[in-house]
Design a protein around this motif. Structure first.
Motif, short mmCIF file in Angstrom:
data_model
loop_
_atom_site.label_atom_id
_atom_site.label_comp_id
_atom_site.label_asym_id
_atom_site.label_seq_id
_atom_site.Cartn_x
_atom_site.Cartn_y
_atom_site.Cartn_z
N LYS A 52 60.07 -15.10 -51.61
CA LYS A 52 61.15 -15.76 -52.30
C LYS A 52 60.81 -15.91 -53.80
O LYS A 52 59.73 -16.37 -54.15
N LYS A 53 61.74 -15.49 -54.65
CA LYS A 53 61.52 -15.58 -56.09
C LYS A 53 61.61 -17.03 -56.57
O LYS A 53 62.42 -17.81 -56.08
N LYS A 54 60.77 -17.36 -57.52
CA LYS A 54 60.84 -18.67 -58.17
C LYS A 54 62.13 -18.74 -58.97
O LYS A 54 62.62 -17.75 -59.49
N ILE A 55 62.68 -19.95 -59.08
CA ILE A 55 63.95 -20.15 -59.80
C ILE A 55 63.67 -20.58 -61.24
O ILE A 55 62.93 -21.52 -61.48
N ILE A 56 64.30 -19.86 -62.18
CA ILE A 56 64.30 -20.27 -63.58
C ILE A 56 65.73 -20.64 -63.92
O ILE A 56 66.66 -19.88 -63.69
N PHE A 57 65.89 -21.83 -64.47
CA PHE A 57 67.20 -22.37 -64.80
C PHE A 57 67.36 -22.33 -66.32
O PHE A 57 66.53 -22.87 -67.04
N ILE A 58 68.41 -21.66 -66.79
CA ILE A 58 68.68 -21.52 -68.22
C ILE A 58 69.87 -22.41 -68.57
O ILE A 58 70.93 -22.29 -67.97
N VAL A 59 69.67 -23.28 -69.56
CA VAL A 59 70.77 -24.11 -70.06
C VAL A 59 71.00 -23.68 -71.50
O VAL A 59 70.21 -23.99 -72.40
N GLU A 60 72.06 -22.92 -71.71
CA GLU A 60 72.32 -22.30 -73.01
C GLU A 60 73.81 -22.09 -73.19
O GLU A 60 74.46 -21.53 -72.31
N ASP A 61 74.36 -22.52 -74.33
CA ASP A 61 75.79 -22.37 -74.57
C ASP A 61 76.14 -21.06 -75.28
O ASP A 61 77.29 -20.66 -75.28
N ASN A 62 75.17 -20.36 -75.82
CA ASN A 62 75.43 -19.09 -76.52
C ASN A 62 75.37 -17.94 -75.52
O ASN A 62 74.32 -17.66 -74.94
N PRO A 63 76.50 -17.25 -75.29
CA PRO A 63 76.54 -16.19 -74.28
C PRO A 63 75.59 -15.02 -74.55
O PRO A 63 75.07 -14.43 -73.62
N ILE A 94 68.13 -27.05 -77.13
CA ILE A 94 68.07 -28.45 -77.53
C ILE A 94 69.25 -28.90 -78.41
O ILE A 94 69.44 -30.07 -78.62
N GLU A 95 70.04 -27.95 -78.92
CA GLU A 95 71.22 -28.29 -79.71
C GLU A 95 72.45 -27.64 -79.13
O GLU A 95 72.69 -26.45 -79.31
N MET A 96 73.23 -28.44 -78.40
CA MET A 96 74.47 -27.96 -77.79
C MET A 96 75.58 -28.97 -78.06
O MET A 96 75.30 -30.16 -78.26
N PRO A 97 76.83 -28.51 -78.05
CA PRO A 97 77.93 -29.46 -78.22
C PRO A 97 77.99 -30.43 -77.03
O PRO A 97 77.66 -30.04 -75.91
N GLY A 98 78.36 -31.64 -77.30
CA GLY A 98 78.48 -32.62 -76.20
C GLY A 98 77.15 -33.28 -75.90
O GLY A 98 76.77 -34.24 -76.53
#
Length: 64
Positions: A5-16, A57-61
């Motif tokens: 099972k692959k480890k999960i990497i979670f990306i939080v990014e507003d720029n597509p 670290i810099e996103m709207p909202g």
């Protein structure tokens, strides 16, 4: 015995463009999940436990 099972990497990014770049780099070796906002991240984290979170670290909202 190791797990396949692959480890999960979670990306939080507003720029597509950055999202797609990170997914392209990581998806062969990891299970990648993406959130486009802090609120979306929190909802998704209720259902999953990633090994690593890459957070803009810099996103709207709601900032990281």
């Amino acid at each position: 015995m190791g797990s396949n099972k692959k480890k999960i990497i979670f990306i939080v990014e507003d720029n597509p463009v950055i999202q797609l770049s990170l997914v392209a780099i990581l998806e062969d070796s990891y299970a990648v999940q993406v959130a486009e906002s802090g609120a979306d991240c929190l909802m998704q984290l209720a259902c999953t436990t990633p090994s690593l979170i890459l957070l803009d670290i810099e996103m709207p909202g709601m900032d990281g």
